[in-house]
Design an enzyme around this catalytic site. Sequence first.
Site, mmCIF file in Angstrom:
data_model
loop_
_atom_site.group_PDB
_atom_site.id
_atom_site.type_symbol
_atom_site.label_atom_id
_atom_site.label_comp_id
_atom_site.label_asym_id
_atom_site.label_seq_id
_atom_site.Cartn_x
_atom_site.Cartn_y
_atom_site.Cartn_z
ATOM 1 N N ASN A 50 15.427 -0.710 4.210
ATOM 2 C CA ASN A 50 14.834 -1.087 2.919
ATOM 3 C C ASN A 50 15.029 0.051 1.927
ATOM 4 O O ASN A 50 15.617 1.083 2.261
ATOM 5 C CB ASN A 50 13.355 -1.463 3.092
ATOM 6 C CG ASN A 50 12.560 -0.301 3.652
ATOM 7 O OD1 ASN A 50 12.438 0.738 3.032
ATOM 8 N ND2 ASN A 50 12.022 -0.469 4.870
ATOM 9 N N PHE A 58 -0.791 2.454 3.056
ATOM 10 C CA PHE A 58 -0.172 2.160 1.768
ATOM 11 C C PHE A 58 0.180 0.686 1.716
ATOM 12 O O PHE A 58 0.430 0.075 2.749
ATOM 13 C CB PHE A 58 1.100 3.002 1.568
ATOM 14 C CG PHE A 58 0.843 4.268 0.809
ATOM 15 C CD1 PHE A 58 0.141 5.304 1.406
ATOM 16 C CD2 PHE A 58 1.291 4.431 -0.500
ATOM 17 C CE1 PHE A 58 -0.107 6.486 0.719
ATOM 18 C CE2 PHE A 58 1.049 5.604 -1.199
ATOM 19 C CZ PHE A 58 0.353 6.625 -0.592
ATOM 20 N N LYS A 69 -6.131 -6.256 2.828
ATOM 21 C CA LYS A 69 -5.314 -5.497 3.798
ATOM 22 C C LYS A 69 -6.114 -4.346 4.392
ATOM 23 O O LYS A 69 -6.021 -4.047 5.579
ATOM 24 C CB LYS A 69 -4.048 -4.992 3.120
ATOM 25 C CG LYS A 69 -3.078 -4.379 4.091
ATOM 26 C CD LYS A 69 -1.710 -4.167 3.485
ATOM 27 C CE LYS A 69 -0.952 -5.462 3.343
ATOM 28 N NZ LYS A 69 0.430 -5.283 2.922
HETATM 29 O O1 C5P Z 1 1.150 -4.815 6.560
HETATM 30 P P1 C5P Z 1 1.928 -3.962 5.628
HETATM 31 O O2 C5P Z 1 3.316 -3.673 6.119
HETATM 32 O O3 C5P Z 1 1.911 -4.393 4.209
HETATM 33 O O4 C5P Z 1 1.121 -2.586 5.653
HETATM 34 C C1 C5P Z 1 1.576 -1.447 5.028
HETATM 35 C C2 C5P Z 1 0.939 -0.243 5.661
HETATM 36 O O5 C5P Z 1 1.035 -0.316 7.083
HETATM 37 C C3 C5P Z 1 1.656 1.016 5.296
HETATM 38 O O6 C5P Z 1 0.716 2.055 5.333
HETATM 39 C C4 C5P Z 1 2.696 1.159 6.388
HETATM 40 O O7 C5P Z 1 3.117 2.499 6.560
HETATM 41 C C5 C5P Z 1 1.940 0.652 7.589
HETATM 42 N N1 C5P Z 1 2.778 -0.025 8.594
HETATM 43 C C6 C5P Z 1 2.948 0.509 9.833
HETATM 44 N N2 C5P Z 1 3.695 -0.137 10.782
HETATM 45 C C7 C5P Z 1 4.271 -1.322 10.515
HETATM 46 C C8 C5P Z 1 4.104 -1.893 9.240
HETATM 47 C C9 C5P Z 1 3.352 -1.225 8.293
HETATM 48 O O8 C5P Z 1 2.432 1.620 10.078
HETATM 49 N N3 C5P Z 1 4.988 -1.929 11.445
#
Ligand code: C5P
Length: 401
Positions: free
Chosen positions: A211, A325, A339
């Site tokens: 990404n 975040f 969230k």
């Molecule tokens: O659920 P979402 O991806 O929107 O959440 C974002 C947050 O969760 C960010 O802090 C990101 O670093 C963390 N995250 C994570 N592992 C994942 C997906 C998101 O630590 N697989």
Amino acid sequence: MNLAGKKIVLGLTGGIACYKAAELARGLVKAGASVQVVMTEASRHFITPVTMQALSGKPVYTDQWDSRISNNMAHIDLSRDADAILIAPCSADFMRKLVHGAADDLLSTLCLARPATVPLLVAPAMNVEMWENPATQRNAEQLRKDGVSLLGPVAGDQACGETGLGRMMEPEQLLEDLSAFFHPKLLAGKKVMITAGPTFEPIDPVRGITNLSSGKMGFAIARAARAAGAEVTLVSGPTALPRPSSVTLLPVTTAREMHDAVMSQIAAQDLFIAVAAVADWRVASVSGQKIKKQEGQIPSLQFEQNPDILAAVAALPSPPYCVGFAAESEDLLAHGAAKREKKHIPLLVGNIGHQTFGKDDNELVLFDEQGHHRLPRASKDALAQTLIKEIAQRIYRKPSA
Ligand code: C5P
């Protein structure tokens, strides 16, 4: 980097790393500092005062008997006026002089004459054998005991053709360490782990899915946490950013590697800040060979769920203080609050708009148990510092009765 209004005496001693002092002087001025350069005789064999004057914007002092100082006490005037004295490069011989309180040239005399309130920072630079010599090591230890801050040296190729410890830190890193020095130590004694950057999920040996995260926000937070006195571990996906100074960097590629790196060291952490844009899915069966293009055939990919690293950390029996975040494309206020609850974390930071990837500035909104509030648009470095203050306030806030 912000050194606005700081008065820095930049001392140069003899060593080939003097060429880096030119860039350092430029960086100090750019960061807003007022720079007074003082050069020893040996340093002038490597670089001229003309160069240092042009870059610092001020005449250079080289001599204890400089008639420009009306009372002829250059060592007093220059050391009284400073917020910090930085010796870069600091030769093995100049370290020896500092240890013994020598006062046989302007720079050593002003170091000796400096009031206890004026910090002295030195960036050693010398051949690896000179650095590792027990005499230099004894001197380094004594300087630390005397309250002098040693910045580096670092390991790498040396101008003499040898390799090892002894290189002066790069100007950019020295600037970072110097500006960290002036920051309030809000996270002193705290261990902080930060995830940053994108992850890269392979499809085959030459292709993958990633990404647009640049890692800039996570790296800025790592620098701010370290400037606030924390011991920082930065777990980063692939980025093109320079390694922050004095931070342990664990480079990873995939979400699973990031998960494993985080979990291996999370027990020791007081604070976990998940800034990484982790891929939610990975390709279910990664091809061991490059997938060949075949006429009329379009491959389709099956995906598997990646671990949610933040949720896994927050679910530990005694988790560190967790900060997440969120980058939402719409309705951030509603999604952000939800969230935070869903991930069971005390603080969630929302990026306002999802166009922040790769930019140098950002606008944030913080969600906690009391609601939300905005941090107006600013550079990622400035926002990172504000965020660290916000986090420190919450960590030390007494639980309400
Ligand atoms: O659920 P979402 O991806 O929107 O959440 C974002 C947050 O969760 C960010 O802090 C990101 O670093 C963390 N995250 C994570 N592992 C994942 C997906 C998101 O630590 N697989």
